[in-house]
Motif scaffolding. Structure first.
Motif, PDB file in Angstrom:
ATOM      1  N   LEU A  40     100.185  -3.608 -27.224  1.00  0.00           N
ATOM      2  CA  LEU A  40     100.300  -4.518 -28.364  1.00  0.00           C
ATOM      3  C   LEU A  40     100.992  -5.821 -27.970  1.00  0.00           C
ATOM      4  N   SER A  44      99.219  -9.458 -28.119  1.00  0.00           N
ATOM      5  CA  SER A  44      99.904 -10.480 -28.922  1.00  0.00           C
ATOM      6  C   SER A  44     100.095 -11.759 -28.119  1.00  0.00           C
ATOM      7  N   ASN A  85      91.334  -4.808 -26.062  1.00  0.00           N
ATOM      8  CA  ASN A  85      91.164  -3.965 -27.251  1.00  0.00           C
ATOM      9  C   ASN A  85      90.236  -2.786 -26.984  1.00  0.00           C
ATOM     10  N   MET A 149     107.999  -8.520 -33.810  1.00  0.00           N
ATOM     11  CA  MET A 149     106.878  -8.124 -34.655  1.00  0.00           C
ATOM     12  C   MET A 149     106.148  -6.921 -34.074  1.00  0.00           C
ATOM     13  N   CYS A 150     106.003  -6.888 -32.757  1.00  0.00           N
ATOM     14  CA  CYS A 150     105.352  -5.748 -32.101  1.00  0.00           C
ATOM     15  C   CYS A 150     106.185  -4.474 -32.279  1.00  0.00           C
ATOM     16  N   GLU A 151     107.495  -4.585 -32.079  1.00  0.00           N
ATOM     17  CA  GLU A 151     108.361  -3.419 -32.204  1.00  0.00           C
ATOM     18  C   GLU A 151     108.398  -2.913 -33.647  1.00  0.00           C
ATOM     19  N   VAL A 152     108.352  -3.819 -34.604  1.00  0.00           N
ATOM     20  CA  VAL A 152     108.285  -3.409 -36.014  1.00  0.00           C
ATOM     21  C   VAL A 152     107.004  -2.618 -36.255  1.00  0.00           C
ATOM     22  N   SER A 153     105.890  -3.102 -35.710  1.00  0.00           N
ATOM     23  CA  SER A 153     104.602  -2.419 -35.873  1.00  0.00           C
ATOM     24  C   SER A 153     104.608  -1.039 -35.230  1.00  0.00           C
ATOM     25  N   MET A 154     105.416  -0.880 -34.181  1.00  0.00           N
ATOM     26  CA  MET A 154     105.501   0.409 -33.485  1.00  0.00           C
ATOM     27  C   MET A 154     106.602   1.295 -34.062  1.00  0.00           C
ATOM     28  N   GLY A 155     107.213   0.863 -35.165  1.00  0.00           N
ATOM     29  CA  GLY A 155     108.228   1.663 -35.825  1.00  0.00           C
ATOM     30  C   GLY A 155     109.588   1.639 -35.156  1.00  0.00           C
ATOM     31  N   ALA A 157     111.916  -1.141 -35.299  1.00  0.00           N
ATOM     32  CA  ALA A 157     112.481  -2.419 -35.751  1.00  0.00           C
ATOM     33  C   ALA A 157     113.922  -2.615 -35.293  1.00  0.00           C
TER      34      ALA A 157
END
Length: 219
Positions: A40, A44, A85, A149-155, A157
């Motif tokens: 991710l 990004s 992707n 933002m990537c770390e937030v998406s991966m849970g 945060a």
């Protein structure tokens, strides 16, 4: 399709030094020193670069040949993004291909006399001109925001220390608002008090980046 992608990477192979000197890779590799860089994060980086190329294209100051280059570059980045992707690309292939594309952007930016700091890091040297220092600080902040933002998406945060990030942003704002005085007409700029203030800001920035990286790694 895979054959075409394979040819893309064959022609994109470059000197590996690009991948080690590019700020994005140097910083990301320091953050993910103990693990594989998340896919991710890599995608990004491509998406952000596409946005930057689009912004350059929309600039009224660039000539037609530069617009054609921007279109070609966007196509290259989209090819790389599609391959990532589809999981057709390994990280090593990504580093080489992406670095090649970015180097071409740097070459064109140099021809166009545009300010370009993708190959500057906090460890490049002990002192920077004000414009370069400010642009480099903003680039690192953009890197951190992208990772956040990537770390937030991966849970994950909590992995990004927001207090340190806010201190880095505050330092950048201080730099932006700082009035660069000419202390003495008989003192060279490199030895002026204002110049030494910039050097102090660079030291603080290095310190905060190292602290942020250490906290991130040991999450």
């Amino acid at each position: 399709m895979k054959t075409a992608i394979g040819l893309l990477f064959l022609f994109a192979v470059i000197n590996v030094s690009y991948s080690t000197s590019l700020r994005e890779f140097t910083f990301m590799k320091s953050l993910y020193a103990r693990e594989d860089m998340p896919r991710l994060v890599l995608t990004s980086m491509i998406t952000r670069r596409i946005d930057q190329v689009k912004t350059l294209y929309e600039s009224k100051s660039i000539l037609e040949d530069a617009k054609i280059f921007c279109n070609s570059t966007e196509q290259s980045l989209n090819l790389l993004l599609e391959s990532m992707n589809a999981n057709d690309t390994q990280n090593g292939e990504f580093f080489e291909s992406y670095s090649h594309i970015v180097q071409l952007i740097a070459d064109v930016s140099n021809v166009m006399n545009l300010h370009y700091v993708d190959y500057l890091t906090v460890n490049s040297r002990d002192s920077f001109p004000r414009d370069e220092l400010q642009a480099m600080m903003d680039a690192y902040i953009s890197d951190i925001e992208m990772v956040r933002m990537c770390e937030v998406s991966m849970g994950r945060a909590d992995r990004v220390d927001m207090k340190i990030l806010e201190r880095i942003k505050s330092l950048s704002n201080e730099m932006r608002n700082y009035t660069f005085y000419r202390d003495d007409s008989f003192v060279s700029e490199s030895m002026s008090i204002s110049r030494k203030t910039m050097d102090q800001c660079l030291w603080q920035f290095k310190f905060l980046l190292n602290k942020f990286t250490s906290t991130f790694i040991h999450y």
